[in-house]
Design an enzyme around this catalytic site. Structure first.
Site, short mmCIF file in Angstrom:
data_model
loop_
_atom_site.label_atom_id
_atom_site.label_comp_id
_atom_site.label_asym_id
_atom_site.label_seq_id
_atom_site.Cartn_x
_atom_site.Cartn_y
_atom_site.Cartn_z
CG ASP A 10 -7.71 -3.55 -7.48
OD1 ASP A 10 -7.54 -4.56 -8.17
OD2 ASP A 10 -7.65 -3.56 -6.23
N GLY A 25 -6.46 -2.70 0.43
CA GLY A 25 -6.46 -1.55 1.31
C GLY A 25 -6.39 -0.22 0.57
CG ASP A 68 -7.02 3.56 2.84
OD1 ASP A 68 -7.87 3.15 3.65
OD2 ASP A 68 -5.79 3.52 3.06
CE LYS A 86 -5.79 5.83 10.89
NZ LYS A 86 -4.49 6.23 11.46
CG PHE A 110 -12.15 -12.23 -2.05
CD1 PHE A 110 -12.45 -12.19 -3.40
CD2 PHE A 110 -13.14 -11.90 -1.14
CE1 PHE A 110 -13.72 -11.83 -3.84
CE2 PHE A 110 -14.42 -11.54 -1.56
CZ PHE A 110 -14.71 -11.51 -2.92
CG LEU A 111 -7.20 -13.81 2.12
CD1 LEU A 111 -6.73 -14.11 3.54
CD2 LEU A 111 -6.83 -12.39 1.71
CB ALA A 112 -7.64 -18.87 -2.61
CB THR A 113 -6.78 -15.21 -6.36
OG1 THR A 113 -7.47 -14.18 -5.63
CG2 THR A 113 -7.78 -16.28 -6.78
CG HIS A 145 1.91 2.13 11.25
ND1 HIS A 145 1.91 0.89 11.87
CD2 HIS A 145 1.21 1.99 10.10
CE1 HIS A 145 1.22 0.04 11.12
NE2 HIS A 145 0.80 0.68 10.04
#
Length: 418
Positions: free
Chosen positions: A67, A131, A135, A168, A195-198, A299
């Site tokens: 993305d 996510g 998906d 799913k 990757f979470l660091a950014t 949910h």
């Protein structure tokens, strides 16, 4: 004269009924196996993990979908990685965010796969993103040539602990959350917490909501970890101090703890317990034939709230609002004590999650409940927490109860804010 019915068994799964045959019965199965692997530094050119499925001969090709946000942060490294390995590749960049999770995005992927001329038996599609992106790509892969293998590399926390570990796929349609979709797990999911660091803190909080869900319905130890370390994990973006290296004295202690699912590093234990808990629920019921699913906690009302609020609420934020509401419902039913309710709401605050939204109205909640009943085969099958770390299913929630609980939650949050 009535004809005698005769059943002929041609093989283990094919039956012909009648003489002459009036109908055939076909029984078959499709075994499913997929891998989720914790990795480090996936985009390091010396790390070949992403290409492990590649044949030893030359001429490798890969189609990558990401993305716009991920491309701006990692696009150069992604392209350099495949160039380093001599892989002919194309990168398709999709728009980011829930508002772009549509059939149009799926068709863009399918058209790009056609243009690339992908060899679906030897060239798995690679999805690198959150996510929403996974998906979309998973849905496209399930449809393209009726199934094209793909690999998931989640770059967000919600992708790492939730969207990236199940089967799913789906997109939003006609104003509804994930109204179109399939069950189609990735061949491999590669989890790299670096990757979470950014990520910004809001998107870390977004993923922490799904971790909190697992804690509330099945893992009291995980809740304790979030209560004790949640604020620090949020600030550190779940980056592990262990990456720096344990001291020699720490190593044997850490090994003994790991044998029991415990760790010196809370970030590692939190992520591991969240994924393990999710998979324990998914594996025996991957196709959701059993509709009582504790992982549906949070949910029931959140899909409707999220779609009405777009783009103001992220998915995990809507889930948090749902969990806060149902925690209050459980407390009013005597399933949760007032002390436990307050612990839950306080942890949500520490994790940067909302516990209230103006859309918590009887009209919206009633609409959500009715849609849920349709989705769950005519019954509510609504999971409510029992204490912290367990759950029960109920089928008798009324719209009056929802309105009363929402009003009580609003008063609680007003008290918290004061």
């Amino acid at each position: 004269m009535q004809q005698e019915t005769q059943t002929t068994r041609n093989n283990d799964g094919l039956f012909a009924v009648g003489s002459p045959v009036t109908h055939w019965s076909v029984q078959t199965s499709n075994p499913v196996q997929y891998e989720i692997r914790a990795c480090e530094n996936l985009l390091d050119p010396e790390n070949s993990t992403i290409l492990e499925d590649a044949s030893g001969s030359g001429g490798q090709r890969r189609f990558i979908v990401t993305d716009g946000v991920v491309d701006s942060l990692y696009g150069e490294r992604i392209r350099a990685y495949f160039e380093h390995h001599g892989v002919d590749h194309r990168v398709l960049v999709l728009e980011d965010g829930e508002t772009h999770k549509s059939m149009n995005a799926v068709l863009r992927v399918a058209e790009a796969l056609d243009a690339f001329g992908i060899d679906r038996r030897r060239e798995p599609v690679i999805a690198i993103g959150g996510g929403v992106l996974m998906d979309i790509v998973g849905f496209a892969a399930s449809l393209y040539r009726r199934s094209t293998p793909f690999i998931r590399i989640p770059t967000t926390l919600i992708g790492l602990v939730d969207a990236g570990v199940g089967a799913k796929t789906g997109v939003n349609h006609n104003g509804h959350k994930n109204r179109l979709g399939t069950y189609f797990p990735a061949d491999r999911t590669l989890l790299d917490r670096s990757f979470l660091a950014t990520l910004d803190e809001r998107h870390i909080s977004n993923g922490l909501a799904e971790i909190l869900k697992i804690a509330l319905i099945k893992d009291a130890r995980l809740f304790d970890l979030l209560e004790q370390h949640g604020a620090g994990l949020l600030r550190a973006r779940l980056q592990s101090p262990a990456r720096i290296g344990l001291t020699p004295a720490d190593v044997p202690v850490d090994q003994r703890l790991a044998a029991h699912g415990l760790h010196l590093d809370p970030a590692t234990e939190v992520v591991e317990r969240a994924i393990q808990g999710m998979l324990e629920e998914l594996q025996p019921n991957l196709w959701e034939k059993v509709l009582e699913r504790v992982v549906d906690y949070g949910h029931t009302f959140s899909p409707t709230i999220e779609m009405h609020a777009l783009p103001a609420l992220l998915h995990g934020e809507a889930v948090a609002v749902d969990m806060a509401l149902t925690t209050v419902m459980a407390e009013r039913r005597g399933l949760v004590s007032a002390y436990q309710r307050d612990r839950v709401l306080n942890v949500m605050a520490r994790l940067g999650l909302p516990a209230w939204h103006p859309l918590c109205t009887p009209e919206v909640l009633g609409e959500a409940l009715r849609d849920t009943v349709r989705h769950r085969d005519g019954r509510q099958r609504l999971p409510l927490p029992v204490g912290i770390g367990s759950a029960v299913f109920v089928n008798d929630v009324t719209e009056t109860e929802l309105g009363t609980a929402a009003e009580a939650l609003g008063l609680l949050m007003t008290g918290v804010s004061q």
